[in-house]
Motif scaffolding. Sequence first.
Motif, PDB file in Angstrom:
ATOM      1  N   ASP A 258       0.867  -1.186   0.000  1.00  0.00           N
ATOM      2  CA  ASP A 258       0.000   0.000   0.000  1.00  0.00           C
ATOM      3  C   ASP A 258       0.896   1.226   0.000  1.00  0.00           C
ATOM      4  N   HIS A 341      -2.494   2.710   9.129  1.00  0.00           N
ATOM      5  CA  HIS A 341      -3.324   1.580   9.563  1.00  0.00           C
ATOM      6  C   HIS A 341      -2.481   0.321   9.575  1.00  0.00           C
ATOM      7  N   THR A 387       1.146   1.327   7.842  1.00  0.00           N
ATOM      8  CA  THR A 387       1.509   2.326   6.836  1.00  0.00           C
ATOM      9  C   THR A 387       1.760   3.653   7.541  1.00  0.00           C
ATOM     10  N   GLU A 389       1.370   7.472   6.183  1.00  0.00           N
ATOM     11  CA  GLU A 389       0.857   8.137   4.980  1.00  0.00           C
ATOM     12  C   GLU A 389       0.277   9.523   5.233  1.00  0.00           C
ATOM     13  N   GLU A 429       3.159   7.717   1.104  1.00  0.00           N
ATOM     14  CA  GLU A 429       2.795   6.564   1.944  1.00  0.00           C
ATOM     15  C   GLU A 429       3.817   5.441   1.807  1.00  0.00           C
TER      16      GLU A 429
HETATM   17 MN    MN Z   1      -2.895   3.106   3.372  1.00  0.00          MN
END
Ligand code: MN
Length: 458
Positions: A258, A341, A387, A389, A429
């Motif tokens: 991600d 998250h 992550t 971001e 991110e």
């Molecule tokens: Mn993310």
Amino acid sequence: MQLEALDSSAFSARRARLLDALGTTAALIAAGRPSPRQYRANTFPFRAASHFLYLVGQHLPDAWLVLDAGDATLFVEAPAADDELWHGPTPGLSDLGRALGCDVMPLSALPARLAGRAVATLPAIDAPTRARQAELLGRPVQAGALDTPEDARLADAMIALRLRHDAAAIASLRRAARATARAHEAGMRATRPDVAEHTVRAAMQGALLELGMGVSYEPIITVHGEVLHAHGHGHVMREGDLLLADVGAETPDGWAGDVTRTWPVGRRFSATQRDAYELVLAANRAATAAVAPGVRYRDVHLTACRVLAEGLVSLGILRGDPDELVADGVHALFFPHGVGHLLGLDVHDMEDLGDRAGYAPGRTRSSQFGLSYLRLDRDLQPGMAVTIEPGFYVVPAILRDPTLSAAAGDRLVRAALERFADVRGIRIEDDVLVTETGHDVLTSDIPSSVADVEACRA
Ligand code: MN
Ligand code: GLY
Ligand code: MN
């Protein structure tokens, strides 16, 4: 169907740990079924549910794992006579048992195995699977709910396992991160003025397809980065625009990357774009530096907020003391979401269990604008992946909002925003693994400094 080539011992070990945590509680874990697009034979590509995948490792449609009294048994439809005609050689039950290292029984034996027993389950995300769970267990299984104390026990045991990634999971997350890097490099190379965002999407997803991978969520590739979940890719990119690309690989065994990068559609950032970009990068770096075992993730979020608030004051967009701006949530006018998250098999890992996974027991979401969107508030532990971001967005709907405007008062300097008309939305991110001593940025080789991004665009 083809089985993924996987080392079954990692999955046997996960099942053993879960059985251990469950004690005398029996559990039923659903893989789910392919969902039809329009008619039954035309389905969306099947991906097994993540709790199932974590324990079994194979995308087996309509398979059910029963964990009971120290044993794991998989129930699956025996191959039909014409399966090989349509789908090629299909593993039989004994082939599956050998590949997976557990007992495999025909699906027809499942109802009798469950009848009259209190069995824990986790509600499937799709209604047809949930209905089948309810039918098999003879009780309600409701969306987003844990209907019995056993269900809650199973959820907590699963969360405890999946929060801290084992060696096999970390290897898969690294594969996802490497593939995600290839996608972003391809996207940076494919960007040019006067073509549609679709062109970049094709390059990014093409790079993943070449590696035998898909995406772990619907990509966001847009010159309107201020629209947080912009899923259309039809805008024509113009010289002077920034392109925000939030794209992550999904490995064949289901693990997610991600990553967001933001780069100029032309070769260089404008001066204002560079100012805003450097600010987001500073927030990304400060928040990343804060990631370590024992650190509360909300404090990682607040670290990013503090850097952004300070920078917004330097840029003349906000007025006031940065700590007070953060305490009052004024910085959230420009950074309305959480700093990140959990990451794992799901891009927002275990969000199917709501905040039970993301929030430590006793912690709940803030009601303050901005902080209310923070998806994770646990103390970090080695083996967790998260992550980082942060972003900067000029969102007309936020700036028009009378309640938010009143709360900001004269601390928001609207006139200063005119200079940032060519910015709109920036996010940077990365995927970060918590280690015993600190952290490891899995996506650190994807260009992020102004110099590296511009070098990629040159
Ligand atoms: Mn993310
Ligand atoms: N791509 C979804 C997210 O960044 O959370
Ligand atoms: Mn993302």
